[in-house]
Design an enzyme around this catalytic site. Sequence first.
Site, short mmCIF file in Angstrom:
data_model
loop_
_atom_site.label_atom_id
_atom_site.label_comp_id
_atom_site.label_asym_id
_atom_site.label_seq_id
_atom_site.Cartn_x
_atom_site.Cartn_y
_atom_site.Cartn_z
N GLY A 1 53.59 81.53 73.42
CA GLY A 1 52.67 80.55 72.88
C GLY A 1 53.12 79.94 71.56
N GLY B 1 55.88 80.69 69.46
CA GLY B 1 57.30 80.34 69.36
C GLY B 1 57.66 79.16 70.23
N LYS C 1 44.20 85.74 56.01
CA LYS C 1 44.19 85.66 57.46
C LYS C 1 43.87 87.01 58.08
CE LYS C 1 46.62 84.36 61.65
NZ LYS C 1 47.88 84.00 62.33
#
Length: 309
Positions: free
Chosen positions: A10, A12, A186
């Site tokens: 996804g 990369g 994050k």
Amino acid sequence: MRILVIGAGGIGGYFGGRLLAAGGDVTFLVRPKRAELLAKNGLVIRSKLGDLDLPHPPTVLSRDLTSPYDLVFLSCKAYDLDDAIESFANGVGPDTAILPMLNGIDHVGKLQARFGQNSVLGGLAQISVTLDTEGRIRHFGELELILFGELDRSTTPRIEAIAASFAEGGFTNRRSPDILQEMWDKWVFIASVAGMTCLMRSTTGDIVAGGGLPLARQLIDECGAIAAAEGHASSEKILTQLEGIFAPNAPFTASMLRDIEAGNAIEADHVIGRMLERGKAKNLSCPMLETIYAHLKTYEARRERLVAG
């Protein structure tokens, strides 16, 4: 800039594909089955921001790596990190920069221990992508952001070179003056959203409708207290985002929940477990994290039994 993208999944595949389409010198390090699929169907991206069909993208197998790259773009799942390190090690030279997109913090130390402290940058991606059953990359929504920077907050020629290369890719990217703080933000965000949506097996809006907002806030407070104890108190920006995520009718879930629903492996240890470990090391009370971690480990135990069975 010669860029080695680890995998063509996804994250990369999406960002590497955008760079490749813009004329970048990009090679995807993939396993044999993925190499065969890419040779047959090409690298296919479906996105509201523009579809891509890239026939015969450059690929390399681990055994065929013979020279170093300028940049290694690493976006594997945390539980695959050890295998990934071994796969791209021959592509790392004394001047190679490694840009990891993994969740959490612990991967930084592991990469530095193997390749040297100065080889590793800080980074994160904000994007919702997945591979469909035919190996195509599907991008949900319009968010596609990469943040990156030196861990010591310096501005270096290699950061300038990476910024110039990414600018040609046509996706949103930003050099961060404090990437470690952004990574902690994050982590707090992912641990809070993944933790609650996996525990409740539902969207954040449904959690609010079911009376779970106080529990969500308790989890956010626990994660925030751990970040603060580590010297990275959560920014007002991330706290505001979390407030919006846990709102009535909000449709948000985490990729970890989608993995659970699909019966896939999850990053229980790396997203929740490591956060809990740091909290305990600081003698902080973390009942929500303990409950969620036990829930996720129970899923993993059941999955292992079913796979073995």
